[in-house]
Design a protein around this motif. Sequence first.
Motif, PDB file in Angstrom:
ATOM      1  N   SER A  65       0.885  -1.107  -0.046  1.00 34.41           N
ATOM      2  CA  SER A  65      -0.060   0.023  -0.182  1.00 34.41           C
ATOM      3  C   SER A  65       0.749   1.247   0.036  1.00 34.41           C
ATOM      4  CB  SER A  65      -0.700   0.116   1.135  1.00 34.41           C
ATOM      5  OG  SER A  65      -1.351   1.295   1.542  1.00 34.41           O
ATOM      6  N   ARG A  67      -0.294   3.948   1.264  1.00 37.46           N
ATOM      7  CA  ARG A  67      -0.837   4.927   2.273  1.00 37.46           C
ATOM      8  C   ARG A  67       0.085   5.577   3.122  1.00 37.46           C
ATOM      9  NH1 ARG A  67      -4.808   1.536   5.317  1.00 37.46           N
ATOM     10  NH2 ARG A  67      -5.690   1.283   3.300  1.00 37.46           N
ATOM     11  N   THR A  68       1.127   5.172   3.424  1.00 37.11           N
ATOM     12  CA  THR A  68       2.330   5.611   4.326  1.00 37.11           C
ATOM     13  C   THR A  68       2.892   6.746   3.658  1.00 37.11           C
ATOM     14  OG1 THR A  68       2.793   3.587   5.177  1.00 37.11           O
ATOM     15  CG2 THR A  68       4.200   5.246   5.631  1.00 37.11           C
ATOM     16  N   LEU A  71       0.101   9.567   3.348  1.00 35.83           N
ATOM     17  CA  LEU A  71       0.142  10.316   4.749  1.00 35.83           C
ATOM     18  C   LEU A  71       1.282  11.195   5.012  1.00 35.83           C
ATOM     19  CD1 LEU A  71      -1.731  10.435   7.321  1.00 35.83           C
ATOM     20  CD2 LEU A  71      -0.433   8.595   8.284  1.00 35.83           C
ATOM     21  N   ARG A 151       6.558   1.693   0.284  1.00 36.64           N
ATOM     22  CA  ARG A 151       5.258   2.136   0.679  1.00 36.64           C
ATOM     23  C   ARG A 151       4.933   3.531   0.074  1.00 36.64           C
ATOM     24  NH1 ARG A 151       2.184  -1.475   4.214  1.00 36.64           N
ATOM     25  NH2 ARG A 151       3.334  -3.240   4.559  1.00 36.64           N
TER      26      ARG A 151
END
Length: 190
Positions: A65, A67-68, A71, A151
């Motif tokens: 993913s 996502r890290t 973010l 990621r």
Amino acid sequence: MSDPFVPPGGPLPSADGARPTPQGPTIDSGAPVPQAPPPGAYRVPVGGYHAPIGGYAVPAPVRPSRRTGALALASAIVATLVTPIVAGVLALQIGLLVSVDELVSVTGDVVIAALSPARIETLWAEIMFWLGTALGIFAIVAGIIAIARRRGRGMGIAAIVIAALGPVLFFLAVTLMYGIGNGIAFGSTI
């Protein structure tokens, strides 16, 4: 029914290299011939092993993913763009209320009591400073994690670079806007 363990060319040759023929006598081919497995050995079927039906299959590789990295990039953008803008507006209001002559004494020391007319704006500007600091540190740490664990590697690199520029933009915005506010309110007329 034919024996599945007999190769298509007939039985295996004997130890002397001669191959038995269906007519009877053996013909010596002269080529090296593989040895027959010892008695009781496990033989490979003629067509090779069949693929398992409904058995274990190697799973498709899972893409990690991103996502890290996303973010980290989002927090870096907030720390670098949003907090300096908000703190700059607050510094403009502080500059309209507090003169530099009141804030800095004759000896060059900063007189904190001079900020009392703008205490709410000063408090919110400090909150913006600490919020930007916390988000910037989080963006750098999350960016390093995103790079190390693959990621969202590109977003992690961008987050680190943007978060590193955050303190420069913050102090530039606050200083510039305070000076503009102070010049508007307490500037001399020519």
